[in-house]
Design an enzyme around this catalytic site. Sequence first.
Site, PDB file in Angstrom:
ATOM      1  N   GLY A  46       0.841  -1.189   0.000  1.00  0.00           N
ATOM      2  CA  GLY A  46       0.000   0.000   0.000  1.00  0.00           C
ATOM      3  C   GLY A  46       0.877   1.240   0.000  1.00  0.00           C
ATOM      4  O   GLY A  46       1.995   1.221   0.526  1.00  0.00           O
ATOM      5  N   GLN A  51       3.211   9.884   1.051  1.00  0.00           N
ATOM      6  CA  GLN A  51       4.468   9.143   1.198  1.00  0.00           C
ATOM      7  C   GLN A  51       5.437   9.379   0.044  1.00  0.00           C
ATOM      8  O   GLN A  51       6.599   8.978   0.119  1.00  0.00           O
ATOM      9  CB  GLN A  51       4.198   7.642   1.330  1.00  0.00           C
ATOM     10  N   CYS A  93       5.276   0.030   7.702  1.00  0.00           N
ATOM     11  CA  CYS A  93       4.986   1.162   6.831  1.00  0.00           C
ATOM     12  C   CYS A  93       6.262   1.524   6.081  1.00  0.00           C
ATOM     13  O   CYS A  93       7.339   1.561   6.677  1.00  0.00           O
ATOM     14  CB  CYS A  93       4.506   2.346   7.676  1.00  0.00           C
ATOM     15  N   LEU A  94       6.134   1.785   4.779  1.00  0.00           N
ATOM     16  CA  LEU A  94       7.317   2.140   3.983  1.00  0.00           C
ATOM     17  C   LEU A  94       7.991   3.408   4.494  1.00  0.00           C
ATOM     18  O   LEU A  94       9.179   3.612   4.264  1.00  0.00           O
ATOM     19  CB  LEU A  94       6.921   2.328   2.508  1.00  0.00           C
ATOM     20  N   HIS A 135      -4.973   1.518   7.237  1.00  0.00           N
ATOM     21  CA  HIS A 135      -3.620   2.102   7.249  1.00  0.00           C
ATOM     22  C   HIS A 135      -3.508   3.242   6.225  1.00  0.00           C
ATOM     23  O   HIS A 135      -2.990   4.320   6.544  1.00  0.00           O
ATOM     24  CB  HIS A 135      -2.606   0.987   6.954  1.00  0.00           C
ATOM     25  N   GLU A 136      -4.007   3.007   5.014  1.00  0.00           N
ATOM     26  CA  GLU A 136      -3.853   4.022   3.956  1.00  0.00           C
ATOM     27  C   GLU A 136      -4.784   5.206   4.178  1.00  0.00           C
ATOM     28  O   GLU A 136      -4.399   6.349   3.933  1.00  0.00           O
ATOM     29  CB  GLU A 136      -4.075   3.396   2.570  1.00  0.00           C
ATOM     30  N   HIS A 139      -3.187   7.393   6.648  1.00  0.00           N
ATOM     31  CA  HIS A 139      -2.136   8.223   6.039  1.00  0.00           C
ATOM     32  C   HIS A 139      -2.724   9.523   5.485  1.00  0.00           C
ATOM     33  O   HIS A 139      -2.140  10.595   5.640  1.00  0.00           O
ATOM     34  CB  HIS A 139      -1.475   7.494   4.864  1.00  0.00           C
TER      35      HIS A 139
HETATM   36 NI    NI Z   1       2.242   3.354   5.610  1.00  0.00          NI
END
Ligand code: NI
Length: 171
Positions: A46, A51, A93-94, A135-136, A139
């Site tokens: 995701g 991000q 998370c990236l 999660h997204e 964000h």
């Molecule tokens: Ni994330």
Amino acid sequence: MIYPIVKYGDPVLERPAENVTEFDTPELHKLIEDMFESMYAARGVGLAAPQIGISRRIAVIDCSAGENPAEKIVLINPEIIATSGIQTGEEGCLSLPGFRETVSRPNRVTVRAQDVKGEVFEMTGEELLARAFMHETDHLNGTLYISHVSPLKRDLIRRKIRKLAKAGEWA
Ligand code: NI
């Protein structure tokens, strides 16, 4: 085009992103394509636009990690409209590479969003997909998953990141 992933500490990750108001433009199509490309390059399932430093309410998800094109999901201006059950598992998370923490999330989540053409749709996901929806969408509201761990754990993560930053290993 592959964008570098913005890491924790950049304020773009902690402010609400702006609504998308123009649809089906070449620019929007290109951005979404680039988001998938950037997500796959980073080996994520995701990615939210903040991000890659773009504060707009767009997220891409692919729980198959590029294995099954049918699992590619684009969420524009998403809202969580229903949740039920609970799942507890590891989340990463990236934007926080190297960390994974146990986070409880609803096990079944319905999201309402717009597609690239602006059409409103609803989608229900369970387990990993439900977790990705939460999660997204978080964000896009400026919330990171570490908001859902204990204050003690969160402090520990922040301290480790400060150390990494001092060593020049967090940029
Ligand atoms: Ni994330």
